[in-house]
Design a protein around this motif. Structure first.
Motif, PDB file in Angstrom:
ATOM      1  N   ALA A 208       0.862  -1.188   0.000  1.00 51.59           N
ATOM      2  CA  ALA A 208       0.000   0.000   0.000  1.00 51.59           C
ATOM      3  C   ALA A 208       0.893   1.231   0.000  1.00 51.59           C
ATOM      4  O   ALA A 208       1.588   1.501   0.993  1.00 51.59           O
ATOM      5  CB  ALA A 208      -0.901   0.006   1.229  1.00 51.59           C
ATOM      6  N   PRO A 209       0.938   1.996  -1.086  1.00 55.87           N
ATOM      7  CA  PRO A 209       1.813   3.170  -1.131  1.00 55.87           C
ATOM      8  C   PRO A 209       1.369   4.232  -0.130  1.00 55.87           C
ATOM      9  O   PRO A 209       0.188   4.352   0.191  1.00 55.87           O
ATOM     10  CB  PRO A 209       1.658   3.673  -2.573  1.00 55.87           C
ATOM     11  CG  PRO A 209       0.333   3.160  -3.019  1.00 55.87           C
ATOM     12  CD  PRO A 209       0.156   1.840  -2.326  1.00 55.87           C
ATOM     13  N   HIS A 210       2.334   4.990   0.370  1.00 53.97           N
ATOM     14  CA  HIS A 210       2.021   6.071   1.304  1.00 53.97           C
ATOM     15  C   HIS A 210       1.133   7.123   0.640  1.00 53.97           C
ATOM     16  O   HIS A 210       0.263   7.707   1.277  1.00 53.97           O
ATOM     17  CB  HIS A 210       3.307   6.716   1.817  1.00 53.97           C
ATOM     18  CG  HIS A 210       4.196   5.784   2.574  1.00 53.97           C
ATOM     19  ND1 HIS A 210       3.846   5.251   3.799  1.00 53.97           N
ATOM     20  CD2 HIS A 210       5.424   5.272   2.281  1.00 53.97           C
ATOM     21  CE1 HIS A 210       4.814   4.467   4.240  1.00 53.97           C
ATOM     22  NE2 HIS A 210       5.772   4.453   3.330  1.00 53.97           N
ATOM     23  N   ARG A 213      -1.626   8.531  -4.968  1.00 53.74           N
ATOM     24  CA  ARG A 213      -1.400   9.066  -6.310  1.00 53.74           C
ATOM     25  C   ARG A 213      -0.301   8.291  -7.033  1.00 53.74           C
ATOM     26  O   ARG A 213      -0.270   8.253  -8.271  1.00 53.74           O
ATOM     27  CB  ARG A 213      -1.019  10.550  -6.234  1.00 53.74           C
ATOM     28  CG  ARG A 213      -2.150  11.457  -5.742  1.00 53.74           C
ATOM     29  CD  ARG A 213      -1.671  12.884  -5.576  1.00 53.74           C
ATOM     30  NE  ARG A 213      -0.606  12.955  -4.552  1.00 53.74           N
ATOM     31  CZ  ARG A 213       0.039  14.076  -4.262  1.00 53.74           C
ATOM     32  NH1 ARG A 213      -0.242  15.210  -4.916  1.00 53.74           N
ATOM     33  NH2 ARG A 213       0.984  14.071  -3.329  1.00 53.74           N
ATOM     34  N   ALA A 214       0.590   7.643  -6.272  1.00 52.35           N
ATOM     35  CA  ALA A 214       1.658   6.862  -6.890  1.00 52.35           C
ATOM     36  C   ALA A 214       1.083   5.723  -7.725  1.00 52.35           C
ATOM     37  O   ALA A 214       1.583   5.420  -8.812  1.00 52.35           O
ATOM     38  CB  ALA A 214       2.601   6.321  -5.822  1.00 52.35           C
ATOM     39  N   ALA A 215       0.030   5.099  -7.221  1.00 53.09           N
ATOM     40  CA  ALA A 215      -0.626   4.034  -7.978  1.00 53.09           C
ATOM     41  C   ALA A 215      -1.397   4.605  -9.162  1.00 53.09           C
ATOM     42  O   ALA A 215      -1.356   4.059 -10.274  1.00 53.09           O
ATOM     43  CB  ALA A 215      -1.556   3.244  -7.066  1.00 53.09           C
ATOM     44  N   GLY A 218       0.689   5.229 -12.126  1.00 50.35           N
ATOM     45  CA  GLY A 218       1.345   4.072 -12.722  1.00 50.35           C
ATOM     46  C   GLY A 218       2.696   3.730 -12.140  1.00 50.35           C
ATOM     47  O   GLY A 218       3.444   2.936 -12.726  1.00 50.35           O
ATOM     48  N   PHE A 219       3.038   4.288 -10.965  1.00 51.76           N
ATOM     49  CA  PHE A 219       4.338   4.008 -10.369  1.00 51.76           C
ATOM     50  C   PHE A 219       4.340   2.748  -9.510  1.00 51.76           C
ATOM     51  O   PHE A 219       5.403   2.307  -9.060  1.00 51.76           O
ATOM     52  CB  PHE A 219       4.785   5.193  -9.501  1.00 51.76           C
ATOM     53  CG  PHE A 219       4.891   6.491 -10.248  1.00 51.76           C
ATOM     54  CD1 PHE A 219       5.378   6.532 -11.543  1.00 51.76           C
ATOM     55  CD2 PHE A 219       4.505   7.683  -9.659  1.00 51.76           C
ATOM     56  CE1 PHE A 219       5.476   7.721 -12.240  1.00 51.76           C
ATOM     57  CE2 PHE A 219       4.596   8.881 -10.343  1.00 51.76           C
ATOM     58  CZ  PHE A 219       5.088   8.906 -11.643  1.00 51.76           C
ATOM     59  N   VAL A 220       3.171   2.178  -9.250  1.00 48.95           N
ATOM     60  CA  VAL A 220       3.045   0.987  -8.419  1.00 48.95           C
ATOM     61  C   VAL A 220       2.465  -0.147  -9.261  1.00 48.95           C
ATOM     62  O   VAL A 220       1.379  -0.016  -9.821  1.00 48.95           O
ATOM     63  CB  VAL A 220       2.148   1.244  -7.188  1.00 48.95           C
ATOM     64  CG1 VAL A 220       2.031  -0.020  -6.344  1.00 48.95           C
ATOM     65  CG2 VAL A 220       2.692   2.395  -6.357  1.00 48.95           C
ATOM     66  N   HIS A 221       3.181  -1.253  -9.357  1.00 49.89           N
ATOM     67  CA  HIS A 221       2.718  -2.413 -10.106  1.00 49.89           C
ATOM     68  C   HIS A 221       1.560  -3.066  -9.356  1.00 49.89           C
ATOM     69  O   HIS A 221       1.560  -3.143  -8.123  1.00 49.89           O
ATOM     70  CB  HIS A 221       3.864  -3.402 -10.273  1.00 49.89           C
ATOM     71  CG  HIS A 221       3.583  -4.535 -11.195  1.00 49.89           C
ATOM     72  ND1 HIS A 221       2.862  -5.647 -10.827  1.00 49.89           N
ATOM     73  CD2 HIS A 221       3.925  -4.746 -12.494  1.00 49.89           C
ATOM     74  CE1 HIS A 221       2.777  -6.483 -11.834  1.00 49.89           C
ATOM     75  NE2 HIS A 221       3.420  -5.964 -12.868  1.00 49.89           N
ATOM     76  N   ALA A 222       0.569  -3.562 -10.098  1.00 49.66           N
ATOM     77  CA  ALA A 222      -0.610  -4.168  -9.466  1.00 49.66           C
ATOM     78  C   ALA A 222      -0.250  -5.344  -8.572  1.00 49.66           C
ATOM     79  O   ALA A 222      -0.945  -5.634  -7.597  1.00 49.66           O
ATOM     80  CB  ALA A 222      -1.604  -4.615 -10.545  1.00 49.66           C
ATOM     81  N   GLY A 223       0.854  -6.026  -8.870  1.00 47.58           N
ATOM     82  CA  GLY A 223       1.241  -7.190  -8.078  1.00 47.58           C
ATOM     83  C   GLY A 223       2.254  -6.897  -6.995  1.00 47.58           C
ATOM     84  O   GLY A 223       2.806  -7.819  -6.387  1.00 47.58           O
ATOM     85  N   SER A 224       2.522  -5.624  -6.723  1.00 46.87           N
ATOM     86  CA  SER A 224       3.543  -5.277  -5.741  1.00 46.87           C
ATOM     87  C   SER A 224       3.168  -5.757  -4.345  1.00 46.87           C
ATOM     88  O   SER A 224       2.023  -5.598  -3.909  1.00 46.87           O
ATOM     89  CB  SER A 224       3.760  -3.763  -5.717  1.00 46.87           C
ATOM     90  OG  SER A 224       4.324  -3.315  -6.931  1.00 46.87           O
TER      91      SER A 224
END
Length: 242
Positions: A208-210, A213-215, A218-224
């Protein structure tokens, strides 16, 4: 039964700390676990070299298959040098020919370049298909310490028959380390069927990014995912009780 070693794959400084705190016995150090793991950065290698347990670095220059070009191999040789300079215990290697068999020539050259570093053969082995016994022989001949394998399935618990056959083909000549899809909830049948000396797991939970907006950007891969120390601890407890 002898102690079963738990190797945990991580791709960040936070994951490294969580795995060690949770009781991992060895680390597979990577970048980008969401695509199966790539070579970690020199900075992460240097940090990991301070760990209290052995750390093996993934040597994989790009996502995709393990059919490597001359340019890929040149990159991998440079990465092997970086691992040695960082002072890590070993490396994780794999290479295939186009038919899925292990590329023994490439692996021999990379093994020579690795020098005294310990060596694990990664899941490039799983592409060998019905030729698993021949792939085991290649790994033994090249002096690998262990083979990481899911038995050719997306997850090791789905391939217990194949894993049993691989254990039989190894006949004690090399460690077979089941991995992929192993967790406190799935490890039971594998331990009941096989007698592993080592197992491999990510022990991850959804990342879960802090900043959401990172997701969105497109900066966070769906499988991260991120390493979860409680999951590491729970899996290690089950292995200790086996």
């Amino acid at each position: 039964m002898a102690k079963i070693l738990l190797e945990v794959c991580v791709d960040s400084a936070e994951g490294l700390e969580a795995a060690i705190d949770g009781g991992a016995d060895r680390i597979e150090l990577c970048a980008a676990l969401e695509c199966g793991g790539l070579t970690p950065s020199p900075g992460l290698m240097r940090l990991a070299a301070q760990a209290s347990i052995p750390v093996y670095a993934m040597i994989r220059p790009r996502p995709g298959d393990f059919v490597f070009s001359t340019q890929d191999e040149t990159v991998m040789r440079g990465d092997l040098e970086a691992v040695g300079e960082a002072g890590l215990a070993g490396v994780v290697l794999g290479a295939n020919r186009r038919d899925g068999s292990l590329d023994g020539d490439c692996l021999s050259r990379l093994s020579d370049a690795a020098g005294p570093l310990g060596r694990t053969l990664h899941r490039a082995f799983d592409l060998a298909g019905e030729d698993f016994p021949a792939a085991v022989d290649v790994a033994v001949a090249l002096g690998f310490e262990r083979i990481l394998t899911s038995g050719g399935a997306p997850a090791a618990p789905q391939a217990l028959d194949a894993l049993a056959a691989i254990f039989a083909a190894a006949a004690g000549r090399i460690v077979i380390m089941p991995g992929s899809g192993l967790s406190p909830a799935t490890i039971g049948p594998l331990l009941a069927r096989l007698d592993p000396r080592e197992v491999h797991a990510s022990c991850g939970r959804a990342y879960a990014p802090h900043d959401p907006r990172a997701a969105a950007l497109g900066f966070v891969h769906a499988g991260s995912r991120m390493t979860d120390r409680a999951t590491v601890r729970a899996l290690k407890a089950l292995l200790n009780a086996a």
